[in-house]
Design a protein around this motif. Structure first.
Motif, mmCIF file in Angstrom:
data_model
loop_
_atom_site.group_PDB
_atom_site.id
_atom_site.type_symbol
_atom_site.label_atom_id
_atom_site.label_comp_id
_atom_site.label_asym_id
_atom_site.label_seq_id
_atom_site.Cartn_x
_atom_site.Cartn_y
_atom_site.Cartn_z
ATOM 1 N N ARG A 296 41.205 -96.335 95.834
ATOM 2 C CA ARG A 296 42.491 -95.981 95.232
ATOM 3 C C ARG A 296 43.008 -97.104 94.341
ATOM 4 O O ARG A 296 43.546 -96.869 93.264
ATOM 5 C CB ARG A 296 43.523 -95.699 96.311
ATOM 6 C CG ARG A 296 43.398 -94.359 96.947
ATOM 7 C CD ARG A 296 44.518 -94.142 97.933
ATOM 8 N NE ARG A 296 44.322 -92.883 98.640
ATOM 9 C CZ ARG A 296 44.890 -92.583 99.786
ATOM 10 N NH1 ARG A 296 45.695 -93.442 100.372
ATOM 11 N NH2 ARG A 296 44.653 -91.428 100.355
ATOM 12 N N ALA A 297 42.877 -98.337 94.802
ATOM 13 C CA ALA A 297 43.411 -99.472 94.059
ATOM 14 C C ALA A 297 42.641 -99.722 92.770
ATOM 15 O O ALA A 297 43.223 -100.170 91.781
ATOM 16 C CB ALA A 297 43.386 -100.722 94.929
ATOM 17 N N LEU A 298 41.347 -99.443 92.759
ATOM 18 C CA LEU A 298 40.554 -99.671 91.553
ATOM 19 C C LEU A 298 40.981 -98.759 90.406
ATOM 20 O O LEU A 298 40.794 -99.087 89.240
ATOM 21 C CB LEU A 298 39.071 -99.495 91.849
ATOM 22 C CG LEU A 298 38.434 -100.593 92.695
ATOM 23 C CD1 LEU A 298 36.977 -100.267 92.984
ATOM 24 C CD2 LEU A 298 38.553 -101.938 92.020
ATOM 25 N N GLY A 299 41.569 -97.636 90.731
ATOM 26 C CA GLY A 299 42.010 -96.713 89.687
ATOM 27 C C GLY A 299 43.427 -96.953 89.219
ATOM 28 O O GLY A 299 43.923 -96.236 88.354
ATOM 29 N N SER A 300 44.105 -97.946 89.780
ATOM 30 C CA SER A 300 45.503 -98.181 89.397
ATOM 31 C C SER A 300 45.611 -99.323 88.390
ATOM 32 O O SER A 300 44.665 -100.064 88.162
ATOM 33 C CB SER A 300 46.346 -98.492 90.630
ATOM 34 O OG SER A 300 46.019 -99.774 91.108
ATOM 35 N N ALA A 301 46.799 -99.486 87.838
ATOM 36 C CA ALA A 301 47.021 -100.535 86.844
ATOM 37 C C ALA A 301 47.092 -101.923 87.486
ATOM 38 O O ALA A 301 46.614 -102.896 86.928
ATOM 39 C CB ALA A 301 48.307 -100.256 86.081
ATOM 40 N N SER A 302 47.684 -102.027 88.654
ATOM 41 C CA SER A 302 47.784 -103.318 89.360
ATOM 42 C C SER A 302 46.988 -103.216 90.660
ATOM 43 O O SER A 302 47.473 -102.709 91.666
ATOM 44 C CB SER A 302 49.244 -103.659 89.631
ATOM 45 O OG SER A 302 49.866 -102.620 90.347
ATOM 46 N N THR A 303 45.772 -103.700 90.630
ATOM 47 C CA THR A 303 44.828 -103.490 91.719
ATOM 48 C C THR A 303 45.237 -104.168 93.023
ATOM 49 O O THR A 303 45.268 -103.524 94.067
ATOM 50 C CB THR A 303 43.431 -104.001 91.299
ATOM 51 O OG1 THR A 303 43.065 -103.352 90.089
ATOM 52 C CG2 THR A 303 42.392 -103.687 92.341
ATOM 53 N N LEU A 304 45.532 -105.448 92.980
ATOM 54 C CA LEU A 304 45.800 -106.191 94.200
ATOM 55 C C LEU A 304 47.065 -105.735 94.931
ATOM 56 O O LEU A 304 47.012 -105.491 96.143
ATOM 57 C CB LEU A 304 45.844 -107.693 93.907
ATOM 58 C CG LEU A 304 45.818 -108.601 95.123
ATOM 59 C CD1 LEU A 304 44.565 -108.363 95.955
ATOM 60 C CD2 LEU A 304 45.896 -110.047 94.691
ATOM 61 N N PRO A 305 48.192 -105.574 94.254
ATOM 62 C CA PRO A 305 49.369 -105.069 94.975
ATOM 63 C C PRO A 305 49.173 -103.657 95.517
ATOM 64 O O PRO A 305 49.620 -103.342 96.618
ATOM 65 C CB PRO A 305 50.484 -105.093 93.929
ATOM 66 C CG PRO A 305 50.048 -106.079 92.912
ATOM 67 C CD PRO A 305 48.555 -106.012 92.899
ATOM 68 N N THR A 306 48.486 -102.821 94.766
ATOM 69 C CA THR A 306 48.219 -101.458 95.231
ATOM 70 C C THR A 306 47.339 -101.478 96.458
ATOM 71 O O THR A 306 47.578 -100.745 97.424
ATOM 72 C CB THR A 306 47.557 -100.628 94.113
ATOM 73 O OG1 THR A 306 48.407 -100.643 92.970
ATOM 74 C CG2 THR A 306 47.322 -99.204 94.550
ATOM 75 N N PHE A 307 46.327 -102.312 96.450
ATOM 76 C CA PHE A 307 45.428 -102.420 97.605
ATOM 77 C C PHE A 307 46.177 -102.951 98.826
ATOM 78 O O PHE A 307 46.044 -102.416 99.930
ATOM 79 C CB PHE A 307 44.240 -103.325 97.270
ATOM 80 C CG PHE A 307 43.345 -103.577 98.437
ATOM 81 C CD1 PHE A 307 42.543 -102.573 98.943
ATOM 82 C CD2 PHE A 307 43.316 -104.819 99.047
ATOM 83 C CE1 PHE A 307 41.724 -102.799 100.037
ATOM 84 C CE2 PHE A 307 42.500 -105.062 100.135
ATOM 85 C CZ PHE A 307 41.700 -104.048 100.642
ATOM 86 N N GLY A 308 46.966 -103.995 98.639
ATOM 87 C CA GLY A 308 47.712 -104.567 99.766
ATOM 88 C C GLY A 308 48.691 -103.586 100.371
ATOM 89 O O GLY A 308 48.767 -103.437 101.597
ATOM 90 N N LEU A 309 49.444 -102.901 99.540
ATOM 91 C CA LEU A 309 50.399 -101.921 100.032
ATOM 92 C C LEU A 309 49.685 -100.738 100.679
ATOM 93 O O LEU A 309 50.125 -100.226 101.715
ATOM 94 C CB LEU A 309 51.295 -101.440 98.882
ATOM 95 C CG LEU A 309 52.417 -100.485 99.268
ATOM 96 C CD1 LEU A 309 53.356 -101.143 100.267
ATOM 97 C CD2 LEU A 309 53.179 -100.041 98.029
ATOM 98 N N GLY A 310 48.581 -100.310 100.091
ATOM 99 C CA GLY A 310 47.822 -99.205 100.677
ATOM 100 C C GLY A 310 47.241 -99.544 102.035
ATOM 101 O O GLY A 310 47.292 -98.729 102.963
ATOM 102 N N MET A 311 46.694 -100.764 102.187
ATOM 103 C CA MET A 311 46.162 -101.176 103.490
ATOM 104 C C MET A 311 47.277 -101.279 104.524
ATOM 105 O O MET A 311 47.120 -100.845 105.669
ATOM 106 C CB MET A 311 45.424 -102.508 103.379
ATOM 107 C CG MET A 311 44.033 -102.404 102.824
ATOM 108 S SD MET A 311 42.930 -101.340 103.779
ATOM 109 C CE MET A 311 42.735 -102.274 105.271
ATOM 110 N N PHE A 312 48.410 -101.862 104.117
ATOM 111 C CA PHE A 312 49.537 -101.973 105.043
ATOM 112 C C PHE A 312 49.994 -100.592 105.503
ATOM 113 O O PHE A 312 50.208 -100.356 106.692
ATOM 114 C CB PHE A 312 50.691 -102.729 104.383
ATOM 115 C CG PHE A 312 51.908 -102.801 105.245
ATOM 116 C CD1 PHE A 312 51.957 -103.695 106.303
ATOM 117 C CD2 PHE A 312 52.993 -101.972 105.014
ATOM 118 C CE1 PHE A 312 53.083 -103.764 107.122
ATOM 119 C CE2 PHE A 312 54.119 -102.032 105.824
ATOM 120 C CZ PHE A 312 54.167 -102.928 106.876
#
Length: 166
Positions: free
Chosen positions: A74-90
């Motif tokens: 999911r995060a790889l397809g977004s504009a801001s990868t790291l914040p999206t990944f962190g929020l998604g994992m949380f």
């Protein structure tokens, strides 16, 4: 009908863990909790009784790995990868915690009924590995003793330089 026995699909621990991972991974985008619980139930019911112990300890790791993979995609397809990944994992781990507990507890309970205590007893009663011939010697009474290859005091640290009292 005569006593033909119960025939059915029996998985090894590895097969059951892979099945649990696939069920959890497929259900993660839609209903992660119920998919994980269904995968735990299917895995613990289909695994061979002698492979219950390795299966019972892996559901939290499987849930984490599936969440990690899905949130990374999911995060790889977004504009801001790291914040999206962190929020998604949380979000995935915090919202999945009750389901994770339920699935792990159900798997443990069913495994206990299916013979998990026998597996633990077998593990605890397993003989220790035989020492190698290099680390074994026989005493005068004929008993085999083992020793560390480097007994205590064999390698003393050396102090280089002048003595402290000079």
């Amino acid at each position: 009908m005569t006593g033909t026995g119960r025939a059915g699909l029996r998985l090894t621990a590895r097969g059951a863990i892979v099945m649990l991972f696939v069920i959890t991974l497929v259900g993660m985008p839609f209903l992660p909790g119920p998919a994980f619980v269904a995968g735990c139930l299917a895995a613990v019911l289909l695994v061979r009784p002698r492979d219950l112990l390795p299966l019972v300890v892996t559901p939290p790791l499987v849930f984490f790995a599936a969440a990690l993979l899905v949130e990374l995609m999911r995060a790889l397809g977004s504009a801001s990868t790291l914040p999206t990944f962190g929020l998604g994992m949380f979000t995935a781990l915090s919202s999945g915690a009750p389901w994770l507990f339920l699935g792990s507890a159900l798997a443990l309970g069913i495994a206990w009924v299916r013979g998990l205590p026998d597996n633990v007893r077998e593990l605890r009663g397993a003989p220790a590995p035989e020492p190698t011939s290099a680390s074994r010697f026989r005493s005068r009474r004929g008993r085999a003793h083992t020793f560390d290859p480097e007994p205590e005091g064999y390698f003393e640290p050396r102090v280089y330089g002048r003595a402290a009292d000079e």
